[in-house]
Scaffold this motif. Structure first.
Motif: not given
Length: 247
Positions: A98, A101, A220, A225
Motif C-alpha cells: 500500500g 496508495r 487509507a 487500502s
C-alpha cells in the motif's frame, strides 16, 4: 547452490531474520550496517563489503531524525551503483503493502522512492511488499503514549510474522529476479487497535484509547487500502499465536 548474500539493515528487525535464515541455509552472509563499518548513506565501506556478493537484500530502515525519502534514495543509489560495479546480480528490496496508495505519509513516501530508485538502477531486482509485522502492536504501545495514556489508530492490517518475512526475503534471493513479487501478508485481517489492546493485556499494561487519524493516510488505514490484494502470499503464524508466545 550457496550464494554470497549481503543484507542491508542486517542488524534490524527484518534484516536480522533474513541473516538468520540465509545462514541456516548455508549461504555466506555479509551484514551491511554502520555497526559493521558500512554506511550506505555516505557509501563508506560499501565497495569492500559488496565485493564478490551475488545478491543484496535491502531491509534497511530510516531512523529517528532521518527523512525517509532522502535516506532510501541515498541507500539505494549506493547499492545499485556499487553493486553494478562489482557484479551484483540481484537486488531484493523489502517494501510495504500500500505504499503507493498512501504516499503522503513520510515512511510510505520513502519506500515508494526506494522502489523507484531500484527500478531505475539497472540491477535485476525483486521488490517484496509486506504488511506490518506482529511487532507493530508493540511499536504502537511504545510510541502512542502521552503521559500515562496509550493510544492506537483505528487501522485495518493483516500482520505477518517477521521471522517469516526474513525467510521470504531469502526465498526471493535464491530465485530469479521477479520485478514486483506477489505481496506477502499474514493469514488474517486484524484491527491494529485490538492488536495493541491484546499486547497491553499480555504485558500487564493498561487501557488503549482509539484515535482516528485524518487525511489521506488516515482514510487509507480505515478503508482497506493498506491490506494485501487477492494474489498475495500468506504466512502461517497468526497474531493470536504471536501474543500467546509472549507469555
Amino acid at each position: 547452490m550457496t550464494l554470497r548474500i549481503a543484507v542491508a539493515g542486517g542488524t534490524g528487525q527484518a534484516g536480522s531474520e533474513a541473516v538468520r535464515a540465509a545462514r541456516e541455509r548455508g549461504h555466506d552472509v555479509v551484514v551491511l550496517a554502520r555497526a559493521t563499518g558500512v554506511d550506505l548513506v555516505a557509501g563508506t565501506g560499501a565497495r569492500e563489503a559488496l565485493d564478490g556478493v551475488d545478491v543484496v537484500i535491502d531491509a534497511s530502515g530510516s531512523g529517528p531524525g532521518d527523512d525517509p525519502t532522502e535516506f532510501h534514495e541515498a541507500v539505494t543509489k549506493t547499492l545499485v551503483s556499487v553493486g553494478a560495479a562489482v557484479g551484483v546480480r540481484h537486488l531484493v528490496v523489502l517494501s510495504i503493502v500500500g505504499c503507493d496508495r498512501a504516499a503522503t505519509y513520510p515512511l510510505y513516501a520513502g519506500k515508494l522512492a526506494q522502489e523507484r530508485e531500484t527500478e531505475a538502477g539497472g540491477i535485476p531486482f525483486t521488490i517484496a511488499r509486506t504488511t506490518q509485522f506482529h511487532e507493530f502492536a508493540k511499536l504502537m504501545w511504545r510510541v502512542g503514549k502521552r503521559g500515562p495514556l496509550h493510544f492506537a489508530p483505528q487501522m485495518r492490517s493483516q500482520p505477518v510474522a517477521v521471522r517469516e518475512v526474513g525467510e521470504h526475503l531469502v526465498d526471493l534471493a535464491e530465485g530469479a529476479p521477479h520485478g514486483h513479487a506477489p505481496e506477502f501478508a499474514g493469514p488474517r485481517e486484524e484491527s491494529v487497535l485490538e492488536m495493541t489492546r491484546a499486547y497491553a493485556r499480555a504485558i500487564g499494561g493498561g487501557p488503549v484509547i482509539p484515535i482516528r487519524m485524518g487525511g489521506d493516510f488516515g482514510r487509507a488505514q480505515r478503508d482497506g487500502s493498506l491490506l494485501p490484494g487477492p494474489h498475495a502470499k500468506h504466512g502461517r503464524q497468526t497474531y493470536a499465536e504471536w501474543i500467546s508466545a509472549l507469555s
